[in-house]
Motif scaffolding. Structure first.
Motif, PDB file in Angstrom:
ATOM      1  N   ALA A  60     -12.780  -6.220  -5.004  1.00 15.11           N
ATOM      2  CA  ALA A  60     -11.408  -6.080  -5.506  1.00 15.11           C
ATOM      3  C   ALA A  60     -10.463  -5.795  -4.337  1.00 15.11           C
ATOM      4  CB  ALA A  60     -11.337  -4.960  -6.535  1.00 15.11           C
ATOM      5  N   PHE A  61      -9.438  -6.577  -4.209  1.00 13.19           N
ATOM      6  CA  PHE A  61      -8.411  -6.431  -3.166  1.00 13.19           C
ATOM      7  C   PHE A  61      -8.992  -6.469  -1.751  1.00 13.19           C
ATOM      8  CE2 PHE A  61      -6.704  -3.707  -6.718  1.00 13.19           C
ATOM      9  CZ  PHE A  61      -5.698  -4.558  -7.117  1.00 13.19           C
ATOM     10  N   MET A  71       1.459  -0.482  -5.043  1.00  9.86           N
ATOM     11  CA  MET A  71       0.027  -0.727  -5.258  1.00  9.86           C
ATOM     12  C   MET A  71      -0.875   0.399  -4.773  1.00  9.86           C
ATOM     13  SD  MET A  71      -0.269  -3.493  -6.931  1.00  9.86           S
ATOM     14  CE  MET A  71      -1.988  -3.912  -6.729  1.00  9.86           C
ATOM     15  N   THR A 125      -6.671  -7.977   0.982  1.00 10.56           N
ATOM     16  CA  THR A 125      -5.478  -7.148   1.156  1.00 10.56           C
ATOM     17  C   THR A 125      -5.823  -5.847   1.865  1.00 10.56           C
ATOM     18  OG1 THR A 125      -4.574  -8.075  -0.874  1.00 10.56           O
ATOM     19  CG2 THR A 125      -3.534  -6.083  -0.033  1.00 10.56           C
ATOM     20  N   MET A 171      -1.811   3.340  -5.877  1.00 11.96           N
ATOM     21  CA  MET A 171      -2.789   3.892  -6.822  1.00 11.96           C
ATOM     22  C   MET A 171      -3.900   2.888  -7.135  1.00 11.96           C
ATOM     23  SD  MET A 171      -0.425   6.243  -9.279  1.00 11.96           S
ATOM     24  CE  MET A 171      -1.798   7.146  -9.969  1.00 11.96           C
ATOM     25  N   ASP A 172      -3.554   1.628  -7.269  1.00 14.15           N
ATOM     26  CA  ASP A 172      -4.563   0.606  -7.546  1.00 14.15           C
ATOM     27  C   ASP A 172      -5.533   0.446  -6.374  1.00 14.15           C
ATOM     28  OD1 ASP A 172      -3.589  -0.040 -10.107  1.00 14.15           O
ATOM     29  OD2 ASP A 172      -2.123  -1.420  -9.246  1.00 14.15           O
ATOM     30  N   TYR A 173      -4.991   0.420  -5.152  1.00 13.89           N
ATOM     31  CA  TYR A 173      -5.842   0.271  -3.976  1.00 13.89           C
ATOM     32  C   TYR A 173      -6.774   1.479  -3.825  1.00 13.89           C
ATOM     33  CZ  TYR A 173      -2.694  -3.519  -2.477  1.00 13.89           C
ATOM     34  OH  TYR A 173      -1.959  -4.662  -2.389  1.00 13.89           O
ATOM     35  N   ASN A 174      -6.232   2.678  -3.996  1.00 13.17           N
ATOM     36  CA  ASN A 174      -7.069   3.864  -3.859  1.00 13.17           C
ATOM     37  C   ASN A 174      -8.111   3.953  -4.969  1.00 13.17           C
ATOM     38  OD1 ASN A 174      -6.538   5.043  -1.455  1.00 13.17           O
ATOM     39  ND2 ASN A 174      -5.140   6.576  -2.236  1.00 13.17           N
ATOM     40  N   ALA A 175      -7.760   3.554  -6.171  1.00 12.42           N
ATOM     41  CA  ALA A 175      -8.741   3.557  -7.267  1.00 12.42           C
ATOM     42  C   ALA A 175      -9.893   2.613  -6.934  1.00 12.42           C
ATOM     43  CB  ALA A 175      -8.082   3.154  -8.577  1.00 12.42           C
ATOM     44  N   THR A 176      -9.570   1.492  -6.322  1.00 14.76           N
ATOM     45  CA  THR A 176     -10.594   0.540  -5.902  1.00 14.76           C
ATOM     46  C   THR A 176     -11.499   1.156  -4.840  1.00 14.76           C
ATOM     47  OG1 THR A 176      -9.207  -1.362  -6.409  1.00 14.76           O
ATOM     48  CG2 THR A 176     -10.975  -1.713  -4.815  1.00 14.76           C
ATOM     49  N   TRP A 226       0.823  -1.207   0.000  1.00 11.12           N
ATOM     50  CA  TRP A 226       0.000   0.000   0.000  1.00 11.12           C
ATOM     51  C   TRP A 226       0.855   1.254   0.000  1.00 11.12           C
ATOM     52  CZ3 TRP A 226      -0.438   3.599   4.123  1.00 11.12           C
ATOM     53  CH2 TRP A 226      -1.350   4.625   3.869  1.00 11.12           C
TER      54      TRP A 226
END
Length: 119
Positions: free
Chosen positions: A39-40, A24, A43, A26-31, A20
């Protein structure tokens, strides 16, 4: 590193928090911001658990967050709060936060100064 041991983080929590705070983010925040269900999810639960445990072994203090190109709307003001979906990153260094708030040409920029509380 000692705080990781004192907080008794699991290996999964250590890995999740490292991901985090690194590749990852940006991917986590986009989710989170897109409210994508499922999604995620495992995690993100490990990230939350790890941060919560770490908050119990680190002293509360003053932190800063810089935000640019995000206007606070009339709706936000009428509601009496400003909500941004996703994880919020803060720093102990006010100058780092200023660098994230953009320059004077940014549409809207803010520098938040918060006093953390104990979890």
């Amino acid at each position: 590193r000692r705080c990781v041991w004192r907080a008794e983080l699991t290996a999964a929590e250590v890995l999740a928090v490292r991901m985090w705070s690194g590749p990852m983010f940006m991917d986590y925040n986009a989710t989170l911001r897109g409210r994508v269900r499922g999604a995620f999810s495992t995690t993100l639960h490990a990230v939350h658990s790890g941060i919560f445990k770490l908050s119990k072994v680190t002293p509360p203090g003053k932190v800063y967050r810089g935000v640019k190109n995000r206007a606070i709307t009339d709706k936000d003001l009428k509601a009496g709060h400003f909500v941004e979906m996703g994880a919020q990153s803060f720093t102990l260094d006010k100058n780092v936060a200023k660098s994230y708030s953009g320059d004077s040409d940014a549409k809207a920029s803010y520098l938040f100064e918060l006093q953390e509380g104990e979890a």
